[in-house]
Design a protein around this motif. Structure first.
Motif, mmCIF file in Angstrom:
data_model
loop_
_atom_site.group_PDB
_atom_site.id
_atom_site.type_symbol
_atom_site.label_atom_id
_atom_site.label_comp_id
_atom_site.label_asym_id
_atom_site.label_seq_id
_atom_site.Cartn_x
_atom_site.Cartn_y
_atom_site.Cartn_z
ATOM 1 N N ILE A 189 0.783 -1.128 0.024
ATOM 2 C CA ILE A 189 -0.017 0.263 0.181
ATOM 3 C C ILE A 189 0.999 1.211 0.071
ATOM 4 C CG2 ILE A 189 -1.849 1.324 1.382
ATOM 5 C CD1 ILE A 189 -3.013 -1.381 2.185
ATOM 6 N N ALA A 193 0.563 4.767 -2.556
ATOM 7 C CA ALA A 193 0.346 5.923 -2.081
ATOM 8 C C ALA A 193 1.308 6.912 -2.424
ATOM 9 C CB ALA A 193 0.372 5.808 -0.405
ATOM 10 N N THR A 209 -5.726 4.907 0.906
ATOM 11 C CA THR A 209 -4.692 4.388 1.717
ATOM 12 C C THR A 209 -5.026 4.531 3.027
ATOM 13 O OG1 THR A 209 -3.260 4.767 -0.308
ATOM 14 C CG2 THR A 209 -2.197 4.209 1.991
#
Length: 231
Positions: A189, A193, A209
């Protein structure tokens, strides 16, 4: 299961999702983050337990006091804990290449993540073990228990709840580290981001996120508290 998650997330995010990033890519990133957290926690917990038990047993007032071992291991643990993760991530690149054949990717990130979280877990476990009442140890010694029986049959079971909460805290810290690992191509993740949210100024990616990370942290914290209360 994966298709179900993708479908549900697509429905939930449809009103505000206006990104070139697909939900399927986001689910893949979530899987990568979970892989990193799971395996780094697995290896880090094993390492942490070993060093915590050694430190607990060999400390000056421990079951088997040994100044040489204790004063040799403790500074090493402190030194590894003091290193910022981003510096550690770069410093262990040669070791990562030797172990996994690459310095980029999800599996490559597990090496520095383990080195990062291991000493942290070790100190947390050591503190949990030290919280056990000395009377329990004295009773075990009076019954003729060996040092290892005292640790594994008396001290660790007595410190169970505290140990679970300590591992919960470590897991949450590790989630933050996996997000940071995304800055150097570890995937997960954090990588989305940075690549899609920050570099492409895509606020919807950043928002999702943050939401996902908050949910992950809350789930882990709630699970840890629930397990700590079980008897």
């Amino acid at each position: 299961m994966r298709d179900f998650i993708v479908t549900q997330l697509t429905k939930l995010t449809a009103p505000f999702w206006h990104s070139s990033l697909s939900i399927d890519q986001f689910v893949t990133a979530m899987q990568e983050t979970l892989y990193m957290v799971f395996f780094a926690m697995l290896f880090g917990t094993i390492w942490g337990f070993i060093q915590a038990i050694i430190l607990n047993v060999t400390r000056p007032k421990g079951i088997l006091p040994n100044r040489v071992i204790y004063h040799a291991l403790s500074p090493i643990v402190n030194a590894l804990r003091s290193l910022p993760f981003i510096i550690l991530l770069i410093a262990v690149i040669p070791l990562t290449k030797v172990l996994v054949g690459s310095s980029i990717g999800t599996w490559a990130a597990i090496v520095p993540l383990t080195i990062y979280i291991g000493p942290y877990i070790g100190r947390l476990i050591e503190i949990s073990l030290l919280e056990v009442n000395d009377g329990i140890i004295e009773s075990a010694q009076a019954m003729g228990a060996s040092p290892w029986q005292i640790i594994f049959k008396f001290v660790i079971p007595e410190a169970r709840s505290s140990l679970i909460l300590s591992l919960t805290t470590a897991s949450i810290s590790l989630i933050g580290a996996t997000a940071m690992a995304g800055a150097v191509g570890a995937g997960g993740i954090g990588d989305l981001a940075i690549s899609y949210g920050y570099q492409r100024f895509d606020s919807s990616v950043v928002t999702l996120t943050v939401i996902i990370l908050l949910i992950m942290v809350q789930v882990i914290q709630s699970l840890g508290e629930w397990l700590a209360k079980l008897r």
